[in-house]
Design a protein around this motif. Structure first.
Motif, PDB file in Angstrom:
ATOM      1  N   THR A 226      27.084 -15.853-125.284  1.00 12.10           N
ATOM      2  CA  THR A 226      25.727 -16.449-125.289  1.00 12.10           C
ATOM      3  C   THR A 226      26.106 -17.891-125.637  1.00 12.10           C
ATOM      4  OG1 THR A 226      25.709 -16.121-127.747  1.00 12.10           O
ATOM      5  CG2 THR A 226      24.411 -14.538-126.408  1.00 12.10           C
TER       6      THR A 226
ATOM      7  N   GLY B  19      22.551 -21.704-131.331  1.00 20.29           N
ATOM      8  CA  GLY B  19      21.792 -20.620-131.313  1.00 20.29           C
ATOM      9  C   GLY B  19      20.993 -20.120-132.551  1.00 20.29           C
TER      10      GLY B  19
ATOM     11  N   ASN C 296      18.043 -12.359-128.848  1.00 19.57           N
ATOM     12  CA  ASN C 296      17.953 -11.519-127.715  1.00 19.57           C
ATOM     13  C   ASN C 296      16.539 -10.887-127.626  1.00 19.57           C
ATOM     14  OD1 ASN C 296      19.090 -10.858-125.283  1.00 19.57           O
ATOM     15  ND2 ASN C 296      19.562  -8.767-125.813  1.00 19.57           N
TER      16      ASN C 296
ATOM     17  N   ASN D 154      23.052 -17.036-118.351  1.00 16.99           N
ATOM     18  CA  ASN D 154      22.686 -15.625-118.811  1.00 16.99           C
ATOM     19  C   ASN D 154      21.297 -15.232-118.696  1.00 16.99           C
ATOM     20  OD1 ASN D 154      22.254 -17.414-120.720  1.00 16.99           O
ATOM     21  ND2 ASN D 154      22.765 -16.191-122.459  1.00 16.99           N
TER      22      ASN D 154
ATOM     23  N   GLU E  31      18.501 -12.841-120.686  1.00 19.38           N
ATOM     24  CA  GLU E  31      19.002 -12.601-121.758  1.00 19.38           C
ATOM     25  C   GLU E  31      18.796 -13.719-122.948  1.00 19.38           C
ATOM     26  OE1 GLU E  31      22.993 -11.727-120.964  1.00 19.38           O
ATOM     27  OE2 GLU E  31      22.526  -9.594-120.446  1.00 19.38           O
ATOM     28  N   GLN E  32      18.641 -13.467-124.110  1.00 19.43           N
ATOM     29  CA  GLN E  32      18.563 -14.464-125.277  1.00 19.43           C
ATOM     30  C   GLN E  32      17.272 -15.339-125.189  1.00 19.43           C
ATOM     31  OE1 GLN E  32      21.207 -12.821-126.982  1.00 19.43           O
ATOM     32  NE2 GLN E  32      21.204 -14.756-127.995  1.00 19.43           N
TER      33      GLN E  32
END
Length: 363
Positions: A59, A119, A152, A173, A176-177
């Motif tokens: 991620t 994140g 996510n 990605n 996702e996330q």
């Protein structure tokens, strides 16, 4: 971040070897003893034991295909051997779990940990009976730690805009996330850039030509956004200098600068309020969203991450949203505690408690 697995782990092992080389005389392990390490790894892992786990996916802009599915402790161990470092990883710890462990060590009222940095993620302590996924023996304590991987989370209820959808599609990605992409430090500045680009293209916000630098993804980082958002000067000179230095936009009126501050406010407020909603979800799940007859039970959230620590308008908005959602009486018993590098300290504590030399010391 996008090379090979060996390159990444060699980089980590070399940095570790350089650090070990600086330690004082009295800190060397006695002959025949290995140094032991807590490995904080802030990516989703299928944990197979206290000191092993396979990477599920990268991620936060990392994309190294040959690590996915591998045991990250094995990868680090091989890299340490390559640089001649005799060290054993005794605990593999997600950074959120590390923050929870460190927080709980110092304060038994800590019920959850939240990371709001590059994140985002959260972890909390759950009653073991309340975990449908768990089929093994229940732990003696009757409790278990849950790493939520909430970055996510995705839901039709999340307020996604065209800017979020475009950012996601063009990311490393896609799909996702999603929660992380609307609230964390890696992405907030990029959302602001995307909105500014649309304003430049469709409303000639910066004049007849679109500033070329504005077209570069991730050129506007969240610390730049935060500096503009916190600009208190009467002529918003910080906003002016950031536009000039980063985007090479030299002539901006006060009205334009005010609009940019307002945009930062909108993007940060959304992220902060959604972060607060996530925390309220944990508090509700644990049944701590109501005051029981005169009980003054404190619920402490251990918080780590640069976004929360340095972007004060974000953290202030998050805390006022918690009050709004939980009400005055309940929120009086909720404490957000910044535990700086809590994840590193927690990982060290967990490594120490899983040391191969413990039995020897105790006998």
């Amino acid at each position: 971040m996008t090379g090979s697995s060996d390159a990444l782990f060699d980089y980590i092992a070399t940095a570790l070897a350089n650090f070990v080389a600086t330690e004082g005389e009295g800190l060397h392990p006695s002959p025949g003893k290995q140094r032991e390490l807590g490995f904080t790894f802030s990516f989703p892992v299928r944990q197979t034991s206290t000191s092993s786990g396979n990477l599920i996916k990268w991620t936060k802009g990392f994309s190294i295909d040959d690590t996915v599915g591998e045991d990250v402790v094995g990868e680090l161990t091989k890299a340490m051997e390559r640089v001649g470092l005799d060290m054993r990883v005794s605990a593999l710890v997600n950074d959120t779990i590390g923050t929870l462990a460190g927080g709980r060590y110092y304060n038994p009222d800590v019920i959850a940990a939240v990371i709001l940095g590059t994140g985002t993620n959260a972890a909390y302590v759950e009653r073991a009976q309340a975990i449908p996924k768990w089929h093994g023996l229940l732990p003696k304590s009757g409790e278990m730690v849950i790493n939520m991987e909430w970055g996510n989370f995705r839901s039709s209820h999340l307020p996604l805009t065209e800017y979020d959808q475009d950012l996601d599609v063009e990311s490393l990605n896609p799909g996702e996330q999603i929660f992380e992409k609307i609230i964390s430090g890696m992405y907030l500045g990029e959302i602001v850039r995307r909105v500014l680009l649309k304003m430049a293209e469709e409303a000639a916000f910066f004049g007849d030509t679109v500033p070329p630098k504005l077209k570069i993804p991730f050129i506007l980082r969240t610390p730049h956004m935060s500096a503009m958002h916190h600009d208190e000067s009467s002529d918003l000179r910080v906003v002016g200098s950031k536009l000039k230095d980063i985007l090479e936009i030299s002539h901006t009126s006060l009205k334009m600068r005010k609009a940019i501050v307002e945009l930062c406010e909108i993007v940060a407020t959304r992220g902060a309020r959604l972060s607060a909603a996530g925390i309220v979800g944990i508090i509700k799940k644990l049944g701590r969203d109501a005051v029981k007859d005169g009980e003054k039970q404190k619920s402490v959230i251990a918080m780590d991450g640069g976004l929360y620590e340095h972007y004060s308008k974000f953290s202030t908005c998050m805390e006022s949203t918690l009050k709004e959602l939980l009400g005055e009486e309940v929120s009086d018993n909720i404490v957000i505690k910044l535990s700086n590098d809590g994840s590193g300290i927690g990982a060290a504590l967990l490594a120490a408690s899983h040391s191969q030399y413990l039995e020897v010391a105790e006998s």
